[in-house]
Design a protein around this motif. Structure first.
Motif, mmCIF file in Angstrom:
data_model
loop_
_atom_site.group_PDB
_atom_site.id
_atom_site.type_symbol
_atom_site.label_atom_id
_atom_site.label_comp_id
_atom_site.label_asym_id
_atom_site.label_seq_id
_atom_site.Cartn_x
_atom_site.Cartn_y
_atom_site.Cartn_z
ATOM 1 N N ILE A 122 0.931 -1.156 0.139
ATOM 2 C CA ILE A 122 0.039 -0.130 0.130
ATOM 3 C C ILE A 122 0.902 1.063 -0.184
ATOM 4 O O ILE A 122 0.872 2.109 -0.802
ATOM 5 C CB ILE A 122 -0.941 0.072 1.225
ATOM 6 C CG1 ILE A 122 -1.882 -0.984 1.117
ATOM 7 C CG2 ILE A 122 -1.561 1.346 1.276
ATOM 8 C CD1 ILE A 122 -2.736 -1.207 2.416
ATOM 9 N N LYS A 124 0.346 3.258 -3.395
ATOM 10 C CA LYS A 124 -0.741 4.233 -3.115
ATOM 11 C C LYS A 124 -0.382 5.796 -3.913
ATOM 12 O O LYS A 124 0.678 6.305 -3.532
ATOM 13 C CB LYS A 124 -1.083 4.617 -1.793
ATOM 14 C CG LYS A 124 -2.454 5.390 -1.427
ATOM 15 C CD LYS A 124 -3.728 4.691 -1.942
ATOM 16 C CE LYS A 124 -4.874 5.677 -1.823
ATOM 17 N NZ LYS A 124 -5.976 5.149 -2.875
ATOM 18 N N ALA A 169 -3.567 -0.681 -4.481
ATOM 19 C CA ALA A 169 -3.268 -0.341 -3.276
ATOM 20 C C ALA A 169 -4.808 -0.082 -2.667
ATOM 21 O O ALA A 169 -4.941 -0.506 -1.398
ATOM 22 C CB ALA A 169 -2.661 1.176 -3.347
ATOM 23 N N GLN A 182 -6.144 -1.700 0.597
ATOM 24 C CA GLN A 182 -6.856 -1.121 1.852
ATOM 25 C C GLN A 182 -8.249 -1.537 2.028
ATOM 26 O O GLN A 182 -8.436 -1.724 3.456
ATOM 27 C CB GLN A 182 -7.008 0.477 1.497
ATOM 28 C CG GLN A 182 -5.707 1.234 1.309
ATOM 29 C CD GLN A 182 -5.544 2.686 1.077
ATOM 30 O OE1 GLN A 182 -6.627 2.844 0.088
ATOM 31 N NE2 GLN A 182 -5.242 3.576 1.705
#
Length: 82
Positions: A52, A56, A71, A75
């Motif tokens: 992540i 991200k 990502a 999440q």
């Protein structure tokens, strides 16, 4: 197996297999084959939070990308684990 429907990318889905907090397998449905295979390969075997943090916010077009969508999917998985 988690299935995530992507938004704003050439790929339409991401299939993810987890083993606890470790990403075991990632498969993109659609998208640029070489790029999505590369991103998937780099994510496999890593911890969810590490991937992540790495992916991200990466942008391709429309404010997102296949790595960014991975990502986002991770999440969602992280939130389900809590």
């Amino acid at each position: 197996m988690y299935t995530y429907r992507t938004k704003g990318t050439c790929s339409s889905q991401i299939l993810i297999e987890m083993n606890g907090e470790t990403i075991e397998k990632v498969q993109f449905v659609g998208g640029c084959t070489g790029n999505t295979q590369g991103v998937a390969s780099l994510a496999e075997g890593r911890k969810i939070d590490d991937v992540i943090a790495l992916l991200k916010g990466i942008q391709c077009r429309g404010g997102t990308s296949c790595p960014d969508q991975l990502a986002c999917a991770l999440q969602e998985i992280r939130a389900q684990m809590a």
